[in-house]
Design an enzyme around this catalytic site. Structure first.
Site, PDB file in Angstrom:
ATOM      1  N   GLU A 188      -5.092  -0.211   1.364  1.00 33.29           N
ATOM      2  CA  GLU A 188      -5.535  -1.247   0.415  1.00 33.29           C
ATOM      3  C   GLU A 188      -4.422  -2.297   0.327  1.00 33.29           C
ATOM      4  O   GLU A 188      -4.679  -3.480   0.206  1.00 33.29           O
ATOM      5  CB  GLU A 188      -5.786  -0.604  -0.950  1.00 33.29           C
ATOM      6  N   ARG A 234       1.990  11.946  -3.564  1.00 34.37           N
ATOM      7  CA  ARG A 234       1.315  12.459  -4.760  1.00 34.37           C
ATOM      8  C   ARG A 234       0.290  13.533  -4.422  1.00 34.37           C
ATOM      9  O   ARG A 234      -0.102  14.316  -5.308  1.00 34.37           O
ATOM     10  CB  ARG A 234       0.706  11.299  -5.564  1.00 34.37           C
TER      11      ARG A 234
HETATM   12  P1  AMP Z   1      -6.544   4.448   1.167  1.00 33.42           P
HETATM   13  O1  AMP Z   1      -5.995   4.850   2.481  1.00 33.42           O
HETATM   14  O2  AMP Z   1      -6.825   2.964   1.085  1.00 33.42           O
HETATM   15  O3  AMP Z   1      -7.713   5.280   0.709  1.00 33.42           O
HETATM   16  O4  AMP Z   1      -5.384   4.624   0.110  1.00 33.42           O
HETATM   17  C1  AMP Z   1      -5.103   5.842  -0.406  1.00 33.42           C
HETATM   18  C2  AMP Z   1      -3.624   6.060  -0.556  1.00 33.42           C
HETATM   19  O5  AMP Z   1      -2.952   4.940  -1.134  1.00 33.42           O
HETATM   20  C3  AMP Z   1      -3.392   7.208  -1.465  1.00 33.42           C
HETATM   21  O6  AMP Z   1      -2.309   7.956  -0.970  1.00 33.42           O
HETATM   22  C4  AMP Z   1      -3.071   6.580  -2.794  1.00 33.42           C
HETATM   23  O7  AMP Z   1      -2.042   7.252  -3.412  1.00 33.42           O
HETATM   24  C5  AMP Z   1      -2.653   5.173  -2.482  1.00 33.42           C
HETATM   25  N1  AMP Z   1      -3.393   4.170  -3.253  1.00 33.42           N
HETATM   26  C6  AMP Z   1      -4.212   3.218  -2.761  1.00 33.42           C
HETATM   27  N2  AMP Z   1      -4.698   2.430  -3.714  1.00 33.42           N
HETATM   28  C7  AMP Z   1      -4.205   2.913  -4.873  1.00 33.42           C
HETATM   29  C8  AMP Z   1      -4.355   2.534  -6.244  1.00 33.42           C
HETATM   30  N3  AMP Z   1      -5.107   1.495  -6.623  1.00 33.42           N
HETATM   31  N4  AMP Z   1      -3.716   3.272  -7.168  1.00 33.42           N
HETATM   32  C9  AMP Z   1      -2.949   4.326  -6.801  1.00 33.42           C
HETATM   33  N5  AMP Z   1      -2.758   4.710  -5.538  1.00 33.42           N
HETATM   34  C10 AMP Z   1      -3.376   4.028  -4.579  1.00 33.42           C
END
Ligand code: AMP
Length: 173
Positions: free
Chosen positions: A98, A61
């Site tokens: 996450e 995305r």
């Molecule tokens: P992080 O590495 O934990 O900051 O996660 C970010 C990545 O995971 C990004 O590429 C987001 O698209 C995806 N992502 C993580 N949590 C979510 C969420 N609650 N909603 C949408 N995308 C998420």
């Protein structure tokens, strides 16, 4: 258009991709012409004074607004991709999400020494993805001039991972 209008275009999808996660879906925002343009313009306006040479977008995305911002600023676009997708020599990093684990790769020649790099992804959650991408870009000699998100999930404290970097998000929860 106000940020509240952009926020109204984010769809919450509970329990996706697994129970307990509320997925922030940017597709309705992208599908609306005015919101798509506004999100591009707001990120580009923040990025412009940082004078990036390239926008580095995270699969998948981060490619969409990453590309429109790059076009708007007259920058190049570089893709951080899932393992095995890039055809040339790569550098790679693994990190915790996450939900689950992930790895991303950059082409080893994607960023020239000293290039100014602006990192973009749709959501800042725990910050692991953006941190890994910044580390890869720096490993290749890039200078991170900013990290721009559409959405930031404050309660996950992702900014902590990105300390020392200039971080911006349009919408915060
Ligand atoms: P992080 O590495 O934990 O900051 O996660 C970010 C990545 O995971 C990004 O590429 C987001 O698209 C995806 N992502 C993580 N949590 C979510 C969420 N609650 N909603 C949408 N995308 C998420």
């Amino acid at each position: 258009m106000a940020v509240e209008d952009l926020k109204a275009k984010i769809r919450d999808v509970p329990d996706f991709p697994e129970p307990g996660i509320v997925f922030k879906d940017i597709m309705p925002l992208l599908a609306d012409p005015g919101s798509f343009e506004e999100a591009t313009d707001l990120i580009a306006a923040w990025a412009a004074p940082r004078k990036p040479d390239v926008i580095l977008g995270a699969e998948a995305r981060g490619f969409i607004l990453g590309a429109t911002v790059a076009y708007k600023l007259g920058c190049g676009f570089v893709a951080a991709r899932r393992p095995g997708k890039l055809p040339w020599k790569t550098v790679s990093a693994s990190y915790a999400l996450e939900y689950g684990e992930n790895s991303l790769e950059l082409h080893a020649d994607a960023i020239a020494n000293g290039q100014r790099v602006l990192v973009h992804d749709d959501v800042l959650a725990t910050g692991g993805t953006a941190k890994a991408i910044c580390d890869l870009a720096e490993q290749l000699g890039g200078e991170i001039v900013g990290i721009a998100f559409v959405i930031e999930l404050d309660f996950l404290d992702g900014r902590k991972q990105l300390e020392g970097h200039d971080v911006q998000s349009l919408i915060r929860y």
